[in-house]
Design an enzyme around this catalytic site. Structure first.
Site, short mmCIF file in Angstrom:
data_model
loop_
_atom_site.label_atom_id
_atom_site.label_comp_id
_atom_site.label_asym_id
_atom_site.label_seq_id
_atom_site.Cartn_x
_atom_site.Cartn_y
_atom_site.Cartn_z
N MET A 254 101.15 56.15 79.44
CA MET A 254 100.27 55.72 80.46
C MET A 254 100.34 55.98 81.85
O MET A 254 101.61 55.65 82.34
CB MET A 254 99.92 54.15 80.06
CG MET A 254 98.69 53.79 80.44
SD MET A 254 98.30 51.98 79.85
CE MET A 254 97.02 51.71 80.78
N SER A 255 99.76 56.76 82.56
CA SER A 255 100.14 57.41 83.77
C SER A 255 100.13 56.34 85.03
O SER A 255 99.40 55.29 84.84
CB SER A 255 99.28 58.37 84.01
OG SER A 255 97.88 58.02 84.53
N LYS A 256 100.95 56.44 85.86
CA LYS A 256 101.06 55.53 87.04
C LYS A 256 100.04 55.63 88.20
O LYS A 256 100.58 55.29 89.21
CB LYS A 256 102.65 55.53 87.59
CG LYS A 256 103.41 54.93 86.52
CD LYS A 256 104.91 54.48 87.20
CE LYS A 256 105.71 53.95 86.36
NZ LYS A 256 107.06 54.20 86.01
N ARG A 257 99.03 56.33 88.03
CA ARG A 257 98.21 57.02 89.06
C ARG A 257 97.86 55.19 89.67
O ARG A 257 97.49 54.44 88.94
CB ARG A 257 96.96 57.45 88.60
CG ARG A 257 97.12 58.84 88.94
CD ARG A 257 96.02 59.69 88.36
NE ARG A 257 95.57 59.48 87.31
CZ ARG A 257 94.35 59.36 86.81
NH1 ARG A 257 93.32 59.08 87.55
NH2 ARG A 257 94.01 58.64 85.48
N LYS A 258 97.96 55.29 90.88
CA LYS A 258 97.90 54.04 91.55
C LYS A 258 96.50 53.22 91.24
O LYS A 258 95.40 53.89 91.24
CB LYS A 258 97.96 54.14 93.17
CG LYS A 258 99.09 53.25 93.58
CD LYS A 258 99.24 53.60 95.10
CE LYS A 258 99.45 52.35 95.89
NZ LYS A 258 99.33 52.40 97.24
#
Ligand code: GLU
Length: 479
Positions: A254-258
């Site tokens: 699960m990507s850490k895109r802010k």
């Protein structure tokens, strides 16, 4: 033993707390509570370059927004404080000295330039970059003198050669690493700050942490920690490394895109903390026959780390949405009103809120859906004229609208009953096609095909606005 369970969460104030971290925090919390132990919050702020302003406060806030709390930590002093690593520098400096004395660690005076050169050579000869142990064999007395004379240094761990390092992970069983693959870690940096590895081990020991449950991304750090425990002569705590969440489609971490995956962002979008916690509980929980809707109290009773799956699971958004709906429907109207307050747009007519909420409670997936579901109650609506007509003739729909307008105008006691009785009688008397007529009326009143029950909706719209809308519909089909 079981009374003295102590778990911890040790976030770094380097950005927003990820939902995965919150899920791990919940497990540490539940385990401590289950056995009447303590859950400790420790702030790992030794990387001053990556620290974000207000980071410590944000961590405390988000834990409380989720309805959880810590027994010891910042703002809640306990016997092993302070609980912020930057306030513990002297402790690390003192403890690491004991490793130097025992010959388990050593001073390293290599310059940045030298280290860069070594790395370059290693890469050129296709070796993984590692410290070449240049200072490992310096005479300890000479090293001490160089330190005393003010030379810049770091302290490194003397990783033993040719050893197997084994530890037990509650989810995975025994894990073994070979010491020859482990670099001589820096423990104390030249600015006197500890590295993560040094600080985490010293603190977990001094704070008497019995069980370390943390993200699986730390597995490769654990052998370094085990080496440190051994070097200090301390007991190794129990480890459980929790799998990371995969994206909702099951592909990739699960990507850490802010913002998108921060624990705060979900609450900001109108997920209830109770639903989020429930979601965290059931995700990756291998316990059989467990109900999906479960309270925190039940979870605390039931939770055992060994019931956790060691496989990563997808962040099943559909399930979360379903759970959130379940929790929203459980709320009393008063509670719903309180919780939804911050999602009500400024131009929403406040006096209608109490009337609107029971109509949309069923349909809210998140509290943030409020605007979308209620816009037509007050804002101008727009839709295509042919939605009113479908298969009917312009003449037919026009007659229907005119008759309904006349009826609405004649209502003296504005109520659901008056609307329902009047409109249903009219439809029957005229023998209009039921489905067509009511869909046409729904579109005319709201501009939407799916709305809360029609008569209740009309009541809330009020006589004037409803008449306006019906006239708007009439104009539409005429043109
Ligand atoms: N400070 C580390 C983090 O930010 C803690 C890792 C651990 O739990 O040991 O996640």
């Amino acid at each position: 033993m079981m009374n003295s369970i102590r778990t911890r969460m040790a976030p770094s104030p380097t950005g927003e707390i990820h939902v995965g971290s919150m899920a791990t925090l919940l497990k540490n919390y539940a385990f401590a509570k289950k056995y009447g132990g303590q859950f400790i919050l420790r702030i790992e702020d030794t990387d001053k370059e990556r620290e974000v302003a207000g980071g410590v406060k944000a961590i405390q806030e988000i834990i409380r927004r989720y309805g959880l709390d810590w027994d010891e930590g910042p703002g809640k002093d306990g016997p092993y404080g302070p609980y912020i690593q930057s306030e513990r520098l002297e402790i690390y400096q003192k403890e690491v000295q004991s490793l130097i004395e025992k010959g388990e660690a050593y001073y390293c005076f290599c310059s940045k330039e030298r280290l860069a050169e070594v790395k370059e050579q290693q890469l050129a000869s296709k070796q993984p970059p590692h410290y070449d142990r240049h200072c490992r064999h310096l005479d300890p007395e000479e090293a001490k003198q160089r330190v005393a004379s003010g030379e810049s240094y770091v302290i490194r761990l003397k990783v033993p050669e040719g050893e197997e390092i084994t530890f037990t992970d509650l989810l995975r069983g025994e894990i073994t690493f070979h010491s020859d693959l482990i670099d001589d870690q820096v423990l104390l940096k030249s600015d006197g700050y500890p590295t993560y590895h040094l600080a985490v081990v010293i603190d977990d020991h001094l704070m008497k942490i019995t069980h370390i449950m943390r993200g699986e991304e730390w597995i490769s750090s654990t052998p370094k920690h085990v080496l440190l425990y051994k070097a200090f002569g301390w007991e190794v705590p129990v480890f459980a490394h929790i799998p990371v969440f995969l994206n909702p489609d099951g592909k990739g971490k699960m990507s850490k895109r802010k913002g998108v995956v921060s624990a705060a962002s979900f609450l900001d979008r109108g997920y209830l903390p109770e639903a989020m916690l429930n979601f965290f509980m059931i995700l990756g929980w291998a316990k059989k026959d467990q109900e999906e809707v479960i309270s925190l109290e039940e979870y605390i009773r039931e939770f055992e780390p060994s019931d956790l799956s060691s496989n990563s699971v997808a962040f099943d958004l559909q399930k979360l949405n379903w759970l959130n709906g379940v929790y929203i429907r459980k709320l009393s109207l008063e509670e719903l009103q309180k919780k939804i307050e911050s999602f009500v747009p400024a131009d929403f007519p406040r006096e209608k809120l109490a009337q609107v909420l029971p109509l949309i409670q069923e349909r809210l997936v998140t509290l943030g859906d409020f605007t979308e579901l209620t816009k037509f109650f007050y804002a101008p609506i727009s839709y295509e004229a042919n939605l009113l007509l479908k298969k009917s003739s312009v003449e037919g729909v026009r007659e229907q609208l005119e008759q309904v307008i006349a009826l609405i105008k004649s209502i003296k006691n504005w109520s659901v009953e008056a609307l329902e009785v009047g409109i249903r009688n009219l439809q029957e008397k005229k023998d209009w096609h039921k489905g067509q007529f009511f869909m046409m009326l729904r579109i005319a009143a709201t501009g939407e095909k799916a709305t809360p029950p029609l008569f209740e909706t009309m009541e809330v719209l009020g006589q004037d606005l409803l008449l306006d809308r019906l006239h708007q519909a009439l104009d539409k089909i005429k043109s």
